[in-house]
Design a protein around this motif. Structure first.
Motif: not given
Length: 77
Positions: A40-64
């Motif tokens: 919750t440290k990087s979460d913020t409330l934007v117009a009543g919806a939960l938003g994110v202040k800073s971008p995150k790096k998401i890693t998954i296995r390769y998918r086409e």
């Protein structure tokens, strides 16, 4: 890869009154990791919806079938 992620695409559906409504449809679920995830440290409330202040790096296995305009949700519980 310790987090369950849900990938979604935006769909436009016309209702009975001919109004266009936007919704999201699940495409697939997969395991992945999120760098910079701090709860919750990087979460913020934007117009009543939960938003994110800073971008995150998401890693998954390769998918086409991953597209740039997909929304990614973190599955909890």
């Amino acid at each position: 890869m310790n987090r369950r992620l849900i990938f979604q695409v935006k769909k436009r559906v016309q209702d009975d009154e001919l109004n266009w409504n936007e919704s999201y449809e699940n495409v697939f679920e997969t395991w992945g990791s999120i760098e910079g995830f701090s709860g919750t440290k990087s979460d913020t409330l934007v117009a009543g919806a939960l938003g994110v202040k800073s971008p995150k790096k998401i890693t998954i296995r390769y998918r086409e079938d991953v597209k740039q305009d997909m929304r990614i949700l973190l599955q909890t519980g």
